[in-house]
Design an enzyme around this catalytic site. Structure first.
Site, PDB file in Angstrom:
ATOM      1  N   ARG A 107     -11.997  -2.667  21.179  1.00 49.01           N
ATOM      2  CA  ARG A 107     -11.043  -3.646  20.651  1.00 49.01           C
ATOM      3  C   ARG A 107      -9.835  -3.636  21.581  1.00 49.01           C
ATOM      4  O   ARG A 107      -9.316  -2.557  21.906  1.00 49.01           O
ATOM      5  CB  ARG A 107     -10.641  -3.242  19.227  1.00 49.01           C
ATOM      6  N   PHE A 156     -15.804   0.259  17.544  1.00 49.14           N
ATOM      7  CA  PHE A 156     -15.196  -0.476  18.662  1.00 49.14           C
ATOM      8  C   PHE A 156     -15.103   0.413  19.901  1.00 49.14           C
ATOM      9  O   PHE A 156     -14.079   1.035  20.157  1.00 49.14           O
ATOM     10  CB  PHE A 156     -13.813  -0.981  18.284  1.00 49.14           C
ATOM     11  N   ASP A 160      10.103  -7.384  -3.706  1.00 47.95           N
ATOM     12  CA  ASP A 160       8.881  -7.772  -2.980  1.00 47.95           C
ATOM     13  C   ASP A 160       8.750  -9.284  -3.104  1.00 47.95           C
ATOM     14  O   ASP A 160       9.025  -9.848  -4.164  1.00 47.95           O
ATOM     15  CB  ASP A 160       7.674  -7.067  -3.623  1.00 47.95           C
ATOM     16  N   ALA A 207       7.047  -5.615   5.367  1.00 46.36           N
ATOM     17  CA  ALA A 207       6.811  -6.031   6.754  1.00 46.36           C
ATOM     18  C   ALA A 207       5.378  -6.530   6.883  1.00 46.36           C
ATOM     19  O   ALA A 207       4.512  -6.154   6.089  1.00 46.36           O
ATOM     20  CB  ALA A 207       7.003  -4.855   7.713  1.00 46.36           C
ATOM     21  N   TYR A 258       0.828  -1.228   0.000  1.00 44.16           N
ATOM     22  CA  TYR A 258       0.000   0.000   0.000  1.00 44.16           C
ATOM     23  C   TYR A 258       0.857   1.271   0.000  1.00 44.16           C
ATOM     24  O   TYR A 258       0.798   2.069  -0.946  1.00 44.16           O
ATOM     25  CB  TYR A 258      -0.921  -0.058   1.220  1.00 44.16           C
ATOM     26  N   TYR A 277       3.690  -6.050  17.027  1.00 42.36           N
ATOM     27  CA  TYR A 277       3.993  -5.306  15.801  1.00 42.36           C
ATOM     28  C   TYR A 277       4.849  -4.076  16.112  1.00 42.36           C
ATOM     29  O   TYR A 277       5.913  -3.868  15.523  1.00 42.36           O
ATOM     30  CB  TYR A 277       2.681  -4.896  15.110  1.00 42.36           C
ATOM     31  N   GLY A 328      -6.452  -3.380  23.297  1.00 43.01           N
ATOM     32  CA  GLY A 328      -5.166  -2.747  22.950  1.00 43.01           C
ATOM     33  C   GLY A 328      -5.280  -1.416  22.231  1.00 43.01           C
ATOM     34  O   GLY A 328      -4.260  -0.828  21.879  1.00 43.01           O
ATOM     35  N   PHE A 388       1.388   7.698  11.566  1.00 43.44           N
ATOM     36  CA  PHE A 388       0.157   7.565  12.334  1.00 43.44           C
ATOM     37  C   PHE A 388      -0.827   6.801  11.422  1.00 43.44           C
ATOM     38  O   PHE A 388      -0.431   5.774  10.890  1.00 43.44           O
ATOM     39  CB  PHE A 388      -0.262   8.937  12.885  1.00 43.44           C
TER      40      PHE A 388
HETATM   41  N1  UFG Z   1     -12.197   0.849  14.410  1.00 48.02           N
HETATM   42  C1  UFG Z   1     -13.546   0.631  14.585  1.00 48.02           C
HETATM   43  N2  UFG Z   1     -14.129  -0.350  13.832  1.00 48.02           N
HETATM   44  C2  UFG Z   1     -13.439  -1.087  12.915  1.00 48.02           C
HETATM   45  C3  UFG Z   1     -12.060  -0.840  12.737  1.00 48.02           C
HETATM   46  C4  UFG Z   1     -11.464   0.142  13.514  1.00 48.02           C
HETATM   47  O1  UFG Z   1     -14.202   1.273  15.413  1.00 48.02           O
HETATM   48  O2  UFG Z   1     -14.045  -1.956  12.280  1.00 48.02           O
HETATM   49  C5  UFG Z   1     -11.560   1.913  15.212  1.00 48.02           C
HETATM   50  C6  UFG Z   1     -10.409   1.403  16.063  1.00 48.02           C
HETATM   51  O3  UFG Z   1     -10.891   0.955  17.304  1.00 48.02           O
HETATM   52  C7  UFG Z   1      -9.537   2.650  16.155  1.00 48.02           C
HETATM   53  C8  UFG Z   1      -9.797   3.403  14.849  1.00 48.02           C
HETATM   54  O4  UFG Z   1     -11.000   2.845  14.334  1.00 48.02           O
HETATM   55  O5  UFG Z   1      -9.985   3.443  17.211  1.00 48.02           O
HETATM   56  C9  UFG Z   1      -8.705   3.219  13.834  1.00 48.02           C
HETATM   57  O6  UFG Z   1      -8.449   1.815  13.700  1.00 48.02           O
HETATM   58  P1  UFG Z   1      -7.492   1.221  12.574  1.00 48.02           P
HETATM   59  O7  UFG Z   1      -7.511  -0.254  12.731  1.00 48.02           O
HETATM   60  O8  UFG Z   1      -7.862   1.800  11.246  1.00 48.02           O
HETATM   61  O9  UFG Z   1      -6.067   1.822  12.925  1.00 48.02           O
HETATM   62  P2  UFG Z   1      -5.256   1.754  14.305  1.00 48.02           P
HETATM   63  O10 UFG Z   1      -5.298   3.136  14.882  1.00 48.02           O
HETATM   64  O11 UFG Z   1      -5.678   0.645  15.158  1.00 48.02           O
HETATM   65  O12 UFG Z   1      -3.838   1.344  13.757  1.00 48.02           O
HETATM   66  C10 UFG Z   1      -2.962   2.289  13.248  1.00 48.02           C
HETATM   67  C11 UFG Z   1      -2.100   1.665  12.165  1.00 48.02           C
HETATM   68  C12 UFG Z   1      -1.228   0.577  12.751  1.00 48.02           C
HETATM   69  C13 UFG Z   1      -0.466   1.140  13.918  1.00 48.02           C
HETATM   70  C14 UFG Z   1      -1.391   1.742  14.938  1.00 48.02           C
HETATM   71  C15 UFG Z   1      -0.640   2.399  16.050  1.00 48.02           C
HETATM   72  O13 UFG Z   1      -2.905   1.120  11.162  1.00 48.02           O
HETATM   73  O14 UFG Z   1      -0.331   0.133  11.771  1.00 48.02           O
HETATM   74  O15 UFG Z   1      -2.179   2.741  14.309  1.00 48.02           O
HETATM   75  O16 UFG Z   1      -1.417   2.375  17.196  1.00 48.02           O
HETATM   76  F1  UFG Z   1       0.230   0.149  14.524  1.00 48.02           F
END
Ligand code: UFG
Length: 329
Positions: free
Chosen positions: A281, A207, A31, A74, A11, A140, A283, A168
Site C-alpha cells: 500500500r 499489503f 461531537d 478529527a 473510537y 493526515y 506510503g 501508534f
Molecule cells: N494492512 C494490510 N491489509 C489491510 C490493511 C492493513 O496488510 O487490509 C497492513 C498495512 O499495510 C500496515 C498494517 O497492516 O502495514 C497496519 O495498517 P493499518 O491501516 O491498520 O494502520 P497503519 O499502520 O497504516 O496506520 C496507523 C494509524 C494511523 C496512523 C499511522 C501512522 O491507524 O492513524 O498508523 O503511520 F496515521
C-alpha cells in the site's frame, strides 16, 4: 471536575469518556456526529452536538465550567487525506484553530491532544523516541503536526499547557464488549481481519510481502484502546497539577508483523481466516515501534491490556456482538 471531550462519540474518545468517569471526572462530549456514534455514549453523559469550529464553543466552555479539553475530533484516515486534503486542512487544522481560540477566550488552559505516530514519517531509528525527526509523509500526519505546533505557540505565548499523545496503532475494545471500533469505510488491519473471520469479507489482503522484515510484512506497534484512554486521564491530571507542555509516544514497545496479527487472530477466533497476498500500500513505512519510556517514567503509565491476544480477543468480543458496528448510520 468537568472535562470537554471533542470527538467523544468516536473510537478512542468513547473509551476515554469511560476512563474519565471511572477516574471521577465529569466528561462532557462535543461531537458533530459526522463520524461519531450516538450508541457509543454512556447513559447520563451530557452531549452537545456541535462542530469544534462553531463560535458557540466559547459559551459551551464557559457555561459548563470546563477545566480542560481532550481533543479527539478529527478526520483520521491516511489514504483519504491523500485524496481529499481539503477536508483534513479544514476539519483538523482550521477546526482545531477555532477550538484553541475558543479555549483561549473562555480561559480554558489545558489541552490533551490526540496526535499520531504519523508525525514522524519514515523513522530512521527504531524504537522511535519523541525527539526523533518530525517529517510526516502524508496530509493526515502533517495536519496533526500543525495542530501540535499551534498548541506549542499558544502555550509559549499565552501560558496555556498541553500534552500531545502520539498514538501508534490503536486497537482492541473495551472489555465489556459494548463499545469498539466502527469506521466507515474500515481501513485498519485488525477489524478487517476480524471481518474476514466473521465471513463479512471473503479474505484479508496482506499489503506487501517484500519488506525488509523477518517475514517480509510490515511491523507495527499495537496498543490497546483502553490503555490509550488511561494515558489521557494521566495526562490531564499532570496538566491540572501544573505539568509543562510536551509530547508523549503511546505504544506497547512491541512490534508485530501483519502475518503475526493474522496468525494470532486465527488462534483467538478459531477460524482459518483466508489470506490473499497483494501489493504494497502506497506510503506504508516498513516498521513503526514506539519507545514509550517517557510517559512511563513521567506519568507512571503502564499499558496493562496490550498483550496481543488480549487486544485481538477484546476486539473479537466487540465484533462478534456487533457485526454491524453501532448500526446507527
Ligand atoms: N494492512 C494490510 N491489509 C489491510 C490493511 C492493513 O496488510 O487490509 C497492513 C498495512 O499495510 C500496515 C498494517 O497492516 O502495514 C497496519 O495498517 P493499518 O491501516 O491498520 O494502520 P497503519 O499502520 O497504516 O496506520 C496507523 C494509524 C494511523 C496512523 C499511522 C501512522 O491507524 O492513524 O498508523 O503511520 F496515521
Amino acid at each position: 471536575m468537568n472535562i470537554l471531550v471533542t470527538g467523544g462519540a468516536g473510537y478512542i474518545g468513547s473509551h476515554t469518556v469511560r476512563a474519565l468517569l471511572q477516574a471521577g471526572f465529569t466528561p462532557i462530549i462535543l461531537d458533530n456526529f459526522s463520524r461519531g456514534h450516538h450508541g457509543s455514549i454512556p447513559e447520563g453523559v451530557k452531549t452537545i452536538e456541535m462542530d469544534i469550529a462553531d463560535p458557540q464553543v466559547v459559551n459551551v466552555l464557559k457555561d459548563n465550567d470546563i477545566k480542560g479539553i481532550m481533543h479527539f475530533a478529527a478526520h483520521s484516515q491516511v489514504g483519504e487525506s491523500m485524496q481529499n486534503p481539503a477536508i483534513y486542512y479544514e476539519n483538523n487544522v482550521v477546526g482545531s484553530y477555532h477550538l484553541i481560540e475558543s479555549a483561549r477566550k473562555a480561559g480554558v488552559n489545558h489541552f490533551v491532544f490526540s496526535s499520531t505516530a504519523a508525525v514522524y514519517g519514515e523513522p530512521k531509528v527504531i524504537p522511535i523516541q519523541e525527539n526523533a525527526e518530525l517529517s510526516p509523509t502524508n496530509v493526515y500526519g502533517r495536519t496533526k503536526l500543525m495542530i501540535e505546533d499551534m498548541l506549542k505557540d499558544y502555550s509559549s505565548i499565552y501560558g496555556s499547557t498541553y500534552v500531545a499523545l502520539r498514538y501508534f496503532n490503536a486497537a482492541g475494545a473495551d472489555a465489556s464488549g459494548t463499545i469498539g471500533e466502527d469506521h466507515s469505510p474500515e481501513t485498519h488491519l485488525i477489524p478487517l481481519v476480524l471481518d474476514a473471520a466473521l465471513g463479512k469479507r471473503p479474505h484479508i489482503t496482506v499489503f506487501g510481502t517484500d519488506y525488509d522484515t523477518l517475514d517480509g510484512t510490515c511491523i507495527r506497534d499495537y496498543i490497546h484502546v483502553s490503555d490509550l484512554a488511561t494515558a489521557h486521564v494521566l495526562a490531564m491530571r499532570y496538566l491540572l497539577d501544573g505539568g509543562a507542555s510536551r509530547s508523549f509516544n503511546l505504544g506497547s514497545g512491541n512490534g508485530f508483523s501483519v502475518k503475526a496479527i493474522i496468525e494470532t487472530a486465527r488462534e483467538v477466533t478459531g477460524v482459518d481466516i483466508p489470506v490473499v497476498y497483494g501489493e504494497r500500500r502506497a506510503g506504508d513505512p516498513s516498521t513503526l515501534i514506539a519507545s514509550s519510556e517517557a510517559i512511563k517514567s513521567i506519568l507512571g503509565w503502564n499499558p496493562e491490556h496490550s498483550e496481543l491476544h488480549q487486544i485481538i480477543g477484546d476486539a473479537w468480543h466487540w465484533h462478534q456482538q456487533h457485526p454491524n458496528g453501532f448500526d446507527d448510520k
